[in-house]
Design a protein around this motif. Sequence first.
Motif, PDB file in Angstrom:
ATOM      1  N   ASN A 271       0.859  -1.197   0.000  1.00 46.08           N
ATOM      2  CA  ASN A 271       0.000   0.000   0.000  1.00 46.08           C
ATOM      3  C   ASN A 271       0.893   1.244   0.000  1.00 46.08           C
ATOM      4  O   ASN A 271       1.043   1.910   1.027  1.00 46.08           O
ATOM      5  CB  ASN A 271      -0.901   0.004   1.236  1.00 46.08           C
ATOM      6  N   PRO A 272       1.502   1.575  -1.136  1.00 43.98           N
ATOM      7  CA  PRO A 272       2.519   2.629  -1.173  1.00 43.98           C
ATOM      8  C   PRO A 272       2.037   3.987  -0.678  1.00 43.98           C
ATOM      9  O   PRO A 272       2.853   4.791  -0.196  1.00 43.98           O
ATOM     10  CB  PRO A 272       2.899   2.686  -2.660  1.00 43.98           C
ATOM     11  N   ASP A 273       0.748   4.255  -0.786  1.00 41.68           N
ATOM     12  CA  ASP A 273       0.234   5.570  -0.411  1.00 41.68           C
ATOM     13  C   ASP A 273      -0.343   5.605   0.999  1.00 41.68           C
ATOM     14  O   ASP A 273      -0.874   6.642   1.427  1.00 41.68           O
ATOM     15  CB  ASP A 273      -0.838   6.013  -1.411  1.00 41.68           C
ATOM     16  N   MET A 274      -0.264   4.502   1.731  1.00 38.46           N
ATOM     17  CA  MET A 274      -0.834   4.475   3.083  1.00 38.46           C
ATOM     18  C   MET A 274       0.028   5.305   4.035  1.00 38.46           C
ATOM     19  O   MET A 274       1.232   5.082   4.135  1.00 38.46           O
ATOM     20  CB  MET A 274      -0.940   3.038   3.595  1.00 38.46           C
ATOM     21  N   PRO A 275      -0.554   6.264   4.740  1.00 41.43           N
ATOM     22  CA  PRO A 275       0.221   7.064   5.697  1.00 41.43           C
ATOM     23  C   PRO A 275       0.812   6.203   6.810  1.00 41.43           C
ATOM     24  O   PRO A 275       0.251   5.170   7.177  1.00 41.43           O
ATOM     25  CB  PRO A 275      -0.816   8.049   6.255  1.00 41.43           C
ATOM     26  N   ALA A 276       1.939   6.651   7.356  1.00 46.32           N
ATOM     27  CA  ALA A 276       2.599   5.894   8.420  1.00 46.32           C
ATOM     28  C   ALA A 276       1.684   5.703   9.620  1.00 46.32           C
ATOM     29  O   ALA A 276       1.657   4.629  10.233  1.00 46.32           O
ATOM     30  CB  ALA A 276       3.884   6.603   8.845  1.00 46.32           C
ATOM     31  N   ALA A 277       0.916   6.728   9.971  1.00 46.00           N
ATOM     32  CA  ALA A 277       0.022   6.618  11.124  1.00 46.00           C
ATOM     33  C   ALA A 277      -1.031   5.528  10.907  1.00 46.00           C
ATOM     34  O   ALA A 277      -1.429   4.834  11.852  1.00 46.00           O
ATOM     35  CB  ALA A 277      -0.662   7.958  11.393  1.00 46.00           C
ATOM     36  N   GLU A 278      -1.458   5.351   9.671  1.00 45.71           N
ATOM     37  CA  GLU A 278      -2.442   4.313   9.376  1.00 45.71           C
ATOM     38  C   GLU A 278      -1.810   2.925   9.465  1.00 45.71           C
ATOM     39  O   GLU A 278      -2.440   1.969   9.929  1.00 45.71           O
ATOM     40  CB  GLU A 278      -3.037   4.539   7.989  1.00 45.71           C
ATOM     41  N   ILE A 279      -0.550   2.807   9.029  1.00 46.56           N
ATOM     42  CA  ILE A 279       0.154   1.526   9.158  1.00 46.56           C
ATOM     43  C   ILE A 279       0.328   1.166  10.630  1.00 46.56           C
ATOM     44  O   ILE A 279       0.106   0.025  11.040  1.00 46.56           O
ATOM     45  CB  ILE A 279       1.513   1.588   8.438  1.00 46.56           C
ATOM     46  N   VAL A 280       0.716   2.146  11.431  1.00 47.13           N
ATOM     47  CA  VAL A 280       0.872   1.925  12.868  1.00 47.13           C
ATOM     48  C   VAL A 280      -0.451   1.463  13.476  1.00 47.13           C
ATOM     49  O   VAL A 280      -0.497   0.494  14.250  1.00 47.13           O
ATOM     50  CB  VAL A 280       1.371   3.217  13.558  1.00 47.13           C
ATOM     51  N   ARG A 281      -1.549   2.148  13.138  1.00 41.02           N
ATOM     52  CA  ARG A 281      -2.864   1.780  13.682  1.00 41.02           C
ATOM     53  C   ARG A 281      -3.254   0.377  13.231  1.00 41.02           C
ATOM     54  O   ARG A 281      -3.755  -0.429  14.024  1.00 41.02           O
ATOM     55  CB  ARG A 281      -3.913   2.785  13.226  1.00 41.02           C
ATOM     56  N   LEU A 282      -3.000   0.058  11.968  1.00 40.17           N
ATOM     57  CA  LEU A 282      -3.372  -1.241  11.428  1.00 40.17           C
ATOM     58  C   LEU A 282      -2.615  -2.376  12.119  1.00 40.17           C
ATOM     59  O   LEU A 282      -3.185  -3.423  12.450  1.00 40.17           O
ATOM     60  CB  LEU A 282      -3.100  -1.270   9.929  1.00 40.17           C
ATOM     61  N   LEU A 283      -1.329  -2.176  12.351  1.00 37.29           N
ATOM     62  CA  LEU A 283      -0.535  -3.214  13.017  1.00 37.29           C
ATOM     63  C   LEU A 283      -1.003  -3.418  14.463  1.00 37.29           C
ATOM     64  O   LEU A 283      -1.079  -4.551  14.949  1.00 37.29           O
ATOM     65  CB  LEU A 283       0.952  -2.863  12.959  1.00 37.29           C
ATOM     66  N   LYS A 284      -1.309  -2.329  15.140  1.00 39.72           N
ATOM     67  CA  LYS A 284      -1.811  -2.456  16.509  1.00 39.72           C
ATOM     68  C   LYS A 284      -3.174  -3.136  16.533  1.00 39.72           C
ATOM     69  O   LYS A 284      -3.447  -4.003  17.369  1.00 39.72           O
ATOM     70  CB  LYS A 284      -1.915  -1.071  17.182  1.00 39.72           C
ATOM     71  N   GLN A 285      -4.031  -2.768  15.594  1.00 36.96           N
ATOM     72  CA  GLN A 285      -5.381  -3.313  15.561  1.00 36.96           C
ATOM     73  C   GLN A 285      -5.389  -4.803  15.289  1.00 36.96           C
ATOM     74  O   GLN A 285      -6.227  -5.544  15.824  1.00 36.96           O
ATOM     75  CB  GLN A 285      -6.196  -2.581  14.482  1.00 36.96           C
ATOM     76  N   THR A 286      -4.471  -5.287  14.483  1.00 37.62           N
ATOM     77  CA  THR A 286      -4.488  -6.692  14.062  1.00 37.62           C
ATOM     78  C   THR A 286      -3.509  -7.558  14.844  1.00 37.62           C
ATOM     79  O   THR A 286      -3.428  -8.761  14.594  1.00 37.62           O
ATOM     80  CB  THR A 286      -4.172  -6.798  12.562  1.00 37.62           C
ATOM     81  N   ALA A 287      -2.790  -6.976  15.764  1.00 42.34           N
ATOM     82  CA  ALA A 287      -1.828  -7.752  16.558  1.00 42.34           C
ATOM     83  C   ALA A 287      -2.566  -8.736  17.474  1.00 42.34           C
ATOM     84  O   ALA A 287      -3.630  -8.410  18.000  1.00 42.34           O
ATOM     85  CB  ALA A 287      -0.943  -6.818  17.402  1.00 42.34           C
TER      86      ALA A 287
END
Length: 238
Positions: free
Chosen positions: A222-238
């Motif tokens: 997802n090249p255009d995904m903001p870093a904050a969204e990646i951080v949220r996604l990893l926390k949400q799916t951990a």
Amino acid sequence: LDTNGHGTHVASLACGAGNNGVGLAGAGLGCQLLVIKSDFSDSSVAASIVWAVDHKADAINMSFGTDPGATPSLPVLNAIDYAVAHGVVLVSAAADRPIEDQGYPASILQPTGTGPDLNAGSGLSVTAADFLDRRAPFAGRGTQVSLAAYGTYDGNDNDGPPGIFGAFTTALNAFDTGTLGQTRPCRCRTVFGADARYAYLQGTSMAAPMVAAAAALVRHLNPDMPAAEIVRLLKQTA
């Protein structure tokens, strides 16, 4: 030249190439590395972060940290702000002690009280889990922790391998010789496929690169995904 051994092991857990019949596959499945050697002074850490950002890093792994209670310096704070502003996912190892102050940079990325909030923080502070998905007894805990990844096989050292399997230097290093402050050599080097360039090490340092590599994979897909969204996604799916 890695005279320590720690960096080689951490790097392999992030980006060891897979599907080649050699050693192990890193969590990032052969991601490319920007390797930076720091003396861990605040000025060096800050310069390293900025250099990685300027050379287009997708994620920065920081398997190091200060003692609890240390006050972050302005250069490190500014460097982290610079990375966040440029969309880089920052990942830091939590403490290798069962305490609630993780030291920085982990405490900068996930300040006190913000760990449970999926949208809070400027990066990810990673503690260590064992094979049974329990927090390792030696690992940091509390609200400065974002999530956990594997950092040991059995944190009680009762059974199984003495850590996480990863690459090691060809030459003897500070772990082999016991010059890292240990009272004796770690005897962590192991042979795999007649190759002695591997070792079992445990710590939050081993957990963090798995998360940084996962962040890089998400960015790759997802090249255009903001870093904050990646951080949220990893926390949400951990």
